[in-house]
Design an enzyme around this catalytic site. Structure first.
Site, PDB file in Angstrom:
ATOM      1  N   SER A 147     -10.056   9.499   3.939  1.00 43.93           N
ATOM      2  CA  SER A 147      -9.829   8.446   2.939  1.00 43.93           C
ATOM      3  C   SER A 147      -8.340   8.420   2.576  1.00 43.93           C
ATOM      4  CB  SER A 147     -10.666   8.727   1.686  1.00 43.93           C
ATOM      5  OG  SER A 147     -10.069   8.130   0.543  1.00 43.93           O
ATOM      6  N   VAL A 148      -7.769   7.228   2.613  1.00 47.49           N
ATOM      7  CA  VAL A 148      -6.351   7.066   2.264  1.00 47.49           C
ATOM      8  C   VAL A 148      -6.145   7.442   0.792  1.00 47.49           C
ATOM      9  CG1 VAL A 148      -4.476   5.381   2.030  1.00 47.49           C
ATOM     10  CG2 VAL A 148      -6.021   5.255   3.999  1.00 47.49           C
ATOM     11  N   ARG A 167     -17.150   1.279  -2.037  1.00 50.71           N
ATOM     12  CA  ARG A 167     -15.879   1.970  -2.277  1.00 50.71           C
ATOM     13  C   ARG A 167     -15.942   3.013  -3.415  1.00 50.71           C
ATOM     14  NH1 ARG A 167     -10.961  -2.189  -1.561  1.00 50.71           N
ATOM     15  NH2 ARG A 167      -9.910  -0.366  -0.773  1.00 50.71           N
ATOM     16  N   ARG A 193      -2.428 -11.187  -4.350  1.00 45.80           N
ATOM     17  CA  ARG A 193      -2.456  -9.744  -4.608  1.00 45.80           C
ATOM     18  C   ARG A 193      -1.611  -8.988  -3.588  1.00 45.80           C
ATOM     19  NH1 ARG A 193      -7.778  -7.355  -3.932  1.00 45.80           N
ATOM     20  NH2 ARG A 193      -6.424  -5.563  -4.081  1.00 45.80           N
ATOM     21  N   ARG A 215      -7.987  -1.299  -7.340  1.00 45.10           N
ATOM     22  CA  ARG A 215      -8.528   0.053  -7.199  1.00 45.10           C
ATOM     23  C   ARG A 215      -7.461   1.137  -7.211  1.00 45.10           C
ATOM     24  NH1 ARG A 215     -13.072   1.859  -5.125  1.00 45.10           N
ATOM     25  NH2 ARG A 215     -11.929   3.412  -3.945  1.00 45.10           N
ATOM     26  N   ASN A 273       0.811  -1.226   0.000  1.00 48.55           N
ATOM     27  CA  ASN A 273       0.000   0.000   0.000  1.00 48.55           C
ATOM     28  C   ASN A 273       0.842   1.273   0.000  1.00 48.55           C
ATOM     29  OD1 ASN A 273      -2.228  -1.585  -0.081  1.00 48.55           O
ATOM     30  ND2 ASN A 273      -2.959  -1.112   1.984  1.00 48.55           N
ATOM     31  N   ILE A 325     -14.819   1.123   9.071  1.00 47.56           N
ATOM     32  CA  ILE A 325     -14.305   1.698   7.821  1.00 47.56           C
ATOM     33  C   ILE A 325     -15.113   1.210   6.611  1.00 47.56           C
ATOM     34  CG2 ILE A 325     -12.255   1.999   6.340  1.00 47.56           C
ATOM     35  CD1 ILE A 325     -11.728   3.209   9.045  1.00 47.56           C
TER      36      ILE A 325
HETATM   37  C1  UD1 Z   1      -6.742   1.928   1.430  1.00 47.58           C
HETATM   38  C2  UD1 Z   1      -5.946   0.645   1.436  1.00 47.58           C
HETATM   39  C3  UD1 Z   1      -6.805  -0.506   1.966  1.00 47.58           C
HETATM   40  C4  UD1 Z   1      -7.381  -0.148   3.336  1.00 47.58           C
HETATM   41  C5  UD1 Z   1      -8.085   1.201   3.295  1.00 47.58           C
HETATM   42  C6  UD1 Z   1      -8.531   1.683   4.673  1.00 47.58           C
HETATM   43  C7  UD1 Z   1      -4.432   0.952  -0.420  1.00 47.58           C
HETATM   44  C8  UD1 Z   1      -4.025   0.561  -1.794  1.00 47.58           C
HETATM   45  N1  UD1 Z   1      -5.520   0.356   0.068  1.00 47.58           N
HETATM   46  O1  UD1 Z   1      -7.847   1.747   0.540  1.00 47.58           O
HETATM   47  O2  UD1 Z   1      -5.982  -1.663   2.065  1.00 47.58           O
HETATM   48  O3  UD1 Z   1      -8.317  -1.128   3.725  1.00 47.58           O
HETATM   49  O4  UD1 Z   1      -7.202   2.214   2.757  1.00 47.58           O
HETATM   50  O5  UD1 Z   1      -7.451   1.755   5.531  1.00 47.58           O
HETATM   51  O6  UD1 Z   1      -3.760   1.739   0.229  1.00 47.58           O
HETATM   52  N2  UD1 Z   1     -14.628   6.385   0.659  1.00 47.58           N
HETATM   53  C9  UD1 Z   1     -15.650   7.165   0.166  1.00 47.58           C
HETATM   54  N3  UD1 Z   1     -15.381   7.949  -0.923  1.00 47.58           N
HETATM   55  C10 UD1 Z   1     -14.159   7.996  -1.505  1.00 47.58           C
HETATM   56  C11 UD1 Z   1     -13.123   7.203  -0.982  1.00 47.58           C
HETATM   57  C12 UD1 Z   1     -13.382   6.397   0.102  1.00 47.58           C
HETATM   58  O7  UD1 Z   1     -16.768   7.156   0.672  1.00 47.58           O
HETATM   59  O8  UD1 Z   1     -13.979   8.730  -2.490  1.00 47.58           O
HETATM   60  C13 UD1 Z   1     -14.889   5.527   1.829  1.00 47.58           C
HETATM   61  C14 UD1 Z   1     -14.664   4.046   1.534  1.00 47.58           C
HETATM   62  O9  UD1 Z   1     -15.791   3.442   0.935  1.00 47.58           O
HETATM   63  C15 UD1 Z   1     -14.370   3.491   2.912  1.00 47.58           C
HETATM   64  C16 UD1 Z   1     -13.619   4.655   3.584  1.00 47.58           C
HETATM   65  O10 UD1 Z   1     -13.936   5.813   2.824  1.00 47.58           O
HETATM   66  O11 UD1 Z   1     -15.568   3.255   3.597  1.00 47.58           O
HETATM   67  C17 UD1 Z   1     -12.121   4.486   3.640  1.00 47.58           C
HETATM   68  O12 UD1 Z   1     -11.633   4.143   2.360  1.00 47.58           O
HETATM   69  P1  UD1 Z   1     -10.194   4.609   1.854  1.00 47.58           P
HETATM   70  O13 UD1 Z   1      -9.395   5.075   3.008  1.00 47.58           O
HETATM   71  O14 UD1 Z   1     -10.366   5.527   0.705  1.00 47.58           O
HETATM   72  O15 UD1 Z   1      -9.620   3.235   1.322  1.00 47.58           O
HETATM   73  P2  UD1 Z   1      -8.699   3.001   0.057  1.00 47.58           P
HETATM   74  O16 UD1 Z   1      -7.786   4.153  -0.142  1.00 47.58           O
HETATM   75  O17 UD1 Z   1      -9.526   2.538  -1.084  1.00 47.58           O
END
Ligand code: UD1
Length: 419
Positions: free
Chosen positions: A165-166, A123, A400, A94, A23, A330
């Site tokens: 959001s990460v 997501r 993966r 993703r 990640n 989350i």
């Molecule tokens: C990253 C990690 C994943 C981890 C997750 C949370 C990578 C490649 N993947 O995923 O392994 O499980 O962080 O620690 O680094 N959300 C929204 N809108 C957005 C984006 C996110 O509503 O535009 C929501 C998501 O549905 C989720 C939450 O925010 O409920 C957190 O997601 P996010 O931190 O964005 O996860 P990823 O970056 O996809």
């Protein structure tokens, strides 16, 4: 299709080295679009990294993977750049959507497939797009693609994310690197992987400051020189092997190539449960524990307990005395390992966002099916702790994100085979 077969209840001991973080590598690969020459060290040889490399190749970067040394070399001479990330490469991973920020800020346009939902939840990418729009990008969605344009370049702004959001933090950070003036991102994810991306971007000559949950980015010219970066260790892989050790250790297991400070919270939680942990500067030793105790926790953004370790912790709690509760805060659908764990004898009930785990229960081997990356590895852990034979189907999920999983476990005398 490949399967994993585990003969459980075997006590394990030995040494495990942790790989580089998947990640952290993924956003740094996306950030390499901004650079000229990059050498990335300590990259994990896992499927998601190969998919991202394929995507960067498609975009027009020249990439060489030196597998023996876990190194990726990247060259971007800005010739024949294709600002497109096609569906076939984004649908399985993703993080492909992270090229959006880099392409847009460097080339003024990008067409990136919407990643769509996945097993653990819907997501969406609304937060990514929210930030890019605030930087002045024109964005529309057409035929499943995000079409983004910034003909005049992006402009710095103050952006407060409505939730953490990460991926959105990383995409916004990448876009901000060439946005005119200064950008202030507020309510950001501050995961160690985001911090590693910041370290990499600073090596490119950018001025970036992290204060609490705010990231301040100043536009700067990117250095033309070669950048060398050593990716941080995979804290989720570390947590996974700490739990595997806690379940089945004979005498002790030493886990190397890590920094315990980065997962202080997880270590404290495991200690509370009764796991015997000794910390060294760059390693952790897990010793045989006595009775494990129940705990109530919720998954949270860093520095809280990571959702990516929730399934693995649940397996450990099936062996703890009393009723434990894990609230998944989350993702909305991240309990898919539960029906499979129940088939192995676990006593788990789901109430809304909370899993209620009664322990200790005797786990017994069964034929089970992996559904996503972390759920899959939780079945491996359950298989190690279960009596008799466990067969895990659909293990492509594991490939993966876990480098040399069987090799690492076998080196500790676990009985695990891929067939
Ligand atoms: C990253 C990690 C994943 C981890 C997750 C949370 C990578 C490649 N993947 O995923 O392994 O499980 O962080 O620690 O680094 N959300 C929204 N809108 C957005 C984006 C996110 O509503 O535009 C929501 C998501 O549905 C989720 C939450 O925010 O409920 C957190 O997601 P996010 O931190 O964005 O996860 P990823 O970056 O996809």
């Amino acid at each position: 299709m490949e399967k994993l077969i585990i003969k459980g209840k075997k006590e394990i001991s030995g040494k495990i080295s942790i790989s580089g973080s998947k990640n952290a590598t993924l956003p740094i690969l996306a950030a390499s679009i901004l650079a000229h020459q990059v050498i990335l060290k300590n990259i994990p040889l896992v499927k998601d990294i190969f998919t991202m490399v394929e995507l960067l190749n498609f975009i027009g970067l020249r990439i060489k993977i030196i597998k023996k040394k876990n190194i990726i070399k990247i060259n971007n001479n800005d010739n024949n750049i294709n600002t497109l990330a096609p569906y076939k490469l984004v649908k399985t991973m993703r993080a492909g959507v992270l090229v959006l920020g880099s392409l847009l800020t460097k080339y003024g346009k990008a067409k990136v497939s919407l990643p769509g939902g996945c097993a653990i939840g819907t997501r969406p990418v609304d937060l990514h797009l929210f930030a890019l729009k605030k930087l002045g990008a024109k964005i529309r969605i057409k035929n499943g693609y995000i079409i983004a344009e910034a003909k005049e370049g992006l402009k710095g702004n103050i952006i407060k994310f409505p939730s953490i959001s990460v991926g959105a933090t990383e995409n916004a950070l990448l876009a901000a690197t060439n946005a005119e003036g200064t950008t202030i991102l507020k309510n950001c994810a501050i995961e160690p992987e985001v911090k590693d991306l910041i370290t990499f971007l600073k090596k490119l000559g950018l001025i970036i400051n992290l204060k609490g949950r705010s990231i301040i980015v100043k536009q700067r010219k990117i250095k033309k020189s070669q950048i060398v970066h050593n990716v941080i260790f995979d804290r989720i892989e570390l947590g996974t092997y700490m739990i595997a050790s806690a379940l089945q250790v004979k005498n002790n297991i030493t886990i190397n190539k890590i920094d315990p400070k980065i997962i202080k919270n997880e270590i404290d939680i495991l200690k509370k449960i009764g796991v015997k942990i000794k910390l060294k500067k760059t390693s952790i030793i897990i010793k045989k524990n006595k009775k494990l105790k129940k705990i109530n926790i919720s998954t949270k953004p860093y520095p809280g307990f990571p959702t990516d370790l929730q399934a693995q912790l649940m397996v450990l709690l099936t062996q703890a005395n009393g009723v434990s509760k894990i609230r998944e805060d989350i993702f909305e659908n991240r309990f898919m390992h539960v029906p499979e764990l129940k088939r192995m004898g676990a006593d788990i009930e789901i109430k809304n966002k909370t899993a209620i785990i009664k322990g200790p229960t005797k786990l017994t081997g069964a034929e089970v099916m992996a559904t996503d990356l972390r759920a899959s590895v939780s079945l491996v852990l359950a298989g190690l702790a279960a009596e008799n034979r466990t067969t895990i189907n659909r293990i492509y999920h594991l490939d993966r994100g876990y480098e040399f999983l069987e090799r690492k476990l076998k080196s500790c005398k676990a009985e695990i085979e891929r067939v």
